[in-house]
Design a protein around this motif. Structure first.
Motif, short mmCIF file in Angstrom:
data_model
loop_
_atom_site.label_atom_id
_atom_site.label_comp_id
_atom_site.label_asym_id
_atom_site.label_seq_id
_atom_site.Cartn_x
_atom_site.Cartn_y
_atom_site.Cartn_z
N THR A 171 -22.49 -11.88 3.13
CA THR A 171 -22.12 -12.42 1.77
C THR A 171 -21.51 -13.64 2.30
OG1 THR A 171 -21.32 -9.98 0.95
CG2 THR A 171 -20.48 -11.96 -0.25
N VAL A 172 -21.99 -14.55 1.33
CA VAL A 172 -21.49 -15.87 1.34
C VAL A 172 -20.93 -16.16 -0.18
CG1 VAL A 172 -21.68 -18.42 1.58
CG2 VAL A 172 -23.07 -16.57 2.90
N GLY A 173 -19.77 -16.72 -0.18
CA GLY A 173 -19.04 -16.79 -1.62
C GLY A 173 -17.88 -17.84 -1.40
N GLY A 174 -17.13 -17.69 -2.68
CA GLY A 174 -16.12 -18.60 -3.04
C GLY A 174 -15.60 -18.44 -4.07
N VAL A 233 -11.63 -21.32 -2.14
CA VAL A 233 -11.58 -20.56 -1.09
C VAL A 233 -13.10 -20.63 -0.81
CG1 VAL A 233 -11.80 -18.00 -0.64
CG2 VAL A 233 -9.95 -19.07 -1.97
N LEU A 234 -13.64 -20.55 0.58
CA LEU A 234 -15.16 -20.26 0.90
C LEU A 234 -15.21 -19.52 2.00
CD1 LEU A 234 -18.01 -21.59 0.46
CD2 LEU A 234 -17.42 -23.50 2.03
N THR A 235 -15.96 -18.44 1.86
CA THR A 235 -16.15 -17.50 2.68
C THR A 235 -17.63 -17.12 3.16
OG1 THR A 235 -16.17 -15.59 1.38
CG2 THR A 235 -13.96 -16.22 1.99
N ALA A 236 -17.85 -16.77 4.39
CA ALA A 236 -19.10 -16.06 4.96
C ALA A 236 -18.72 -14.89 5.68
CB ALA A 236 -19.58 -17.05 5.82
N THR A 237 -19.06 -13.76 5.07
CA THR A 237 -18.42 -12.48 5.59
C THR A 237 -19.61 -11.37 6.35
OG1 THR A 237 -16.87 -12.49 4.17
CG2 THR A 237 -17.07 -10.43 5.18
N VAL A 238 -19.72 -11.00 7.47
CA VAL A 238 -20.55 -10.03 7.82
C VAL A 238 -19.98 -8.86 7.73
CG1 VAL A 238 -21.96 -9.35 9.87
CG2 VAL A 238 -21.72 -11.78 9.32
N LEU A 282 -9.60 -25.42 -17.18
CA LEU A 282 -10.78 -24.65 -16.81
C LEU A 282 -10.83 -23.69 -16.23
CD1 LEU A 282 -12.62 -28.11 -15.40
CD2 LEU A 282 -13.03 -26.98 -17.75
N PRO A 283 -11.55 -22.39 -16.77
CA PRO A 283 -11.59 -21.04 -15.86
C PRO A 283 -12.09 -21.45 -14.75
CG PRO A 283 -13.48 -21.33 -17.65
CD PRO A 283 -12.76 -22.49 -17.59
N ASP A 284 -11.45 -20.51 -13.62
CA ASP A 284 -12.13 -20.49 -12.41
C ASP A 284 -13.18 -19.53 -12.30
OD1 ASP A 284 -10.37 -22.38 -10.71
OD2 ASP A 284 -8.75 -21.14 -10.81
N GLU A 285 -13.99 -19.60 -11.19
CA GLU A 285 -15.21 -18.55 -11.16
C GLU A 285 -15.25 -18.11 -9.67
OE1 GLU A 285 -18.92 -19.73 -13.30
OE2 GLU A 285 -18.17 -21.35 -12.90
N HIS A 286 -15.65 -16.84 -9.54
CA HIS A 286 -16.22 -16.07 -8.29
C HIS A 286 -17.58 -16.68 -8.09
CE1 HIS A 286 -12.65 -13.89 -7.20
NE2 HIS A 286 -12.55 -13.56 -8.56
N LEU A 287 -17.84 -17.50 -7.08
CA LEU A 287 -19.34 -17.92 -6.87
C LEU A 287 -20.14 -17.04 -5.74
CD1 LEU A 287 -18.92 -21.75 -7.15
CD2 LEU A 287 -19.59 -20.04 -9.15
N ARG A 288 -21.22 -17.10 -5.70
CA ARG A 288 -21.93 -16.60 -4.42
C ARG A 288 -23.38 -17.06 -4.39
NH1 ARG A 288 -18.24 -13.25 -3.03
NH2 ARG A 288 -18.15 -11.28 -3.65
N TRP A 289 -23.46 -17.40 -3.00
CA TRP A 289 -24.53 -17.86 -2.60
C TRP A 289 -25.58 -17.27 -1.99
CZ3 TRP A 289 -20.17 -20.74 -2.78
CH2 TRP A 289 -20.19 -21.69 -3.45
N LEU A 290 -24.91 -15.94 -1.08
CA LEU A 290 -25.79 -14.74 -0.70
C LEU A 290 -24.93 -13.56 -1.10
CD1 LEU A 290 -27.06 -15.57 2.74
CD2 LEU A 290 -28.33 -15.17 0.99
N GLU A 291 -25.47 -12.57 -1.76
CA GLU A 291 -24.97 -11.43 -2.35
C GLU A 291 -25.40 -10.39 -1.57
OE1 GLU A 291 -22.32 -9.23 -4.29
OE2 GLU A 291 -22.59 -11.30 -4.75
N GLN A 292 -24.64 -9.79 -0.47
CA GLN A 292 -24.97 -8.74 0.29
C GLN A 292 -26.37 -8.77 0.94
OE1 GLN A 292 -23.90 -4.98 -1.14
NE2 GLN A 292 -21.65 -5.53 -1.21
N LYS A 293 -26.75 -9.82 1.61
CA LYS A 293 -28.02 -9.92 2.22
C LYS A 293 -28.01 -8.97 3.58
CE LYS A 293 -31.73 -12.31 3.74
NZ LYS A 293 -33.04 -11.92 3.21
N GLN A 294 -29.15 -8.04 3.43
CA GLN A 294 -29.34 -6.97 4.14
C GLN A 294 -29.63 -7.48 5.87
OE1 GLN A 294 -31.86 -3.90 3.60
NE2 GLN A 294 -31.61 -2.69 5.46
N GLY A 345 -22.22 -16.34 -10.41
CA GLY A 345 -21.00 -16.73 -10.54
C GLY A 345 -20.31 -15.86 -11.62
N GLU A 346 -19.07 -15.58 -11.71
CA GLU A 346 -18.60 -14.82 -12.63
C GLU A 346 -17.06 -15.17 -12.99
OE1 GLU A 346 -16.97 -10.59 -10.93
OE2 GLU A 346 -19.16 -10.74 -11.31
N GLU A 347 -16.58 -15.43 -14.01
CA GLU A 347 -15.06 -15.77 -14.28
C GLU A 347 -14.08 -15.15 -13.80
OE1 GLU A 347 -12.41 -17.08 -18.06
OE2 GLU A 347 -14.61 -17.34 -18.46
N ALA A 348 -13.21 -15.62 -13.14
CA ALA A 348 -12.21 -15.29 -12.20
C ALA A 348 -10.96 -14.64 -13.53
CB ALA A 348 -11.57 -16.09 -11.24
#
Length: 128
Positions: free
Chosen positions: A52-55, A23-28, A63-75, A98-101
């Motif tokens: 927010t940009v994440g995946g 999953v890869l997302t860019a959300t306004v 292997l454990p999956d992770e939630h990853l972030r490239w931008l975390e609620q950039k104003q 990133g944090e383990e899913a």
């Protein structure tokens, strides 16, 4: 790999992606009183605008999956220009966090009981 090339206004772009994503997302997101007919939800009159940009990885079962972030609620602000380009890239920027899913349980009985409970709660509303 698929990746997202994201830019805000004329700032430097980021390239979000990894070889093991599912999953890869860019959300306004715009939250708050967004129009004259919207009701006030909290004391803060100003809407909150952010990107927010994440995946989410989709790794092998060992292997454990992770939630990853490239931008975390950039104003963001009124008038900002956000561009998102879908690209095929050999490289990408490293995620900033990133944090383990949480692993999903697959318990059929539990799922059945949940569905049965919801059915009985809502059946009067939908049955004729």
């Amino acid at each position: 790999m698929y990746a997202l090339k994201v830019r805000i206004n004329s700032d430097d772009h980021i390239i979000a992606g990894t070889e093991d994503l599912g999953v890869l997302t860019a959300t306004v997101t715009c939250v708050g009183k967004l129009g004259d007919k919207s009701r006030q939800v909290n004391e803060d009159e100003n809407p909150h605008l952010f990107l927010t940009v994440g995946g989410l990885t989709s790794r092998s079962l060992e292997l454990p999956d992770e939630h990853l972030r490239w931008l975390e609620q950039k104003q963001l602000h009124i008038g900002d220009f956000v561009s998102v380009q879908i690209i095929d890239s050999r490289t990408a920027d490293a995620p900033v966090c990133g944090e383990e899913a949480e692993k999903r349980k697959h318990d059929e009985r539990e799922y059945f009981e949940h569905c049965k409970k919801v059915y009985f709660e809502l059946r009067e509303q939908y049955e004729v």
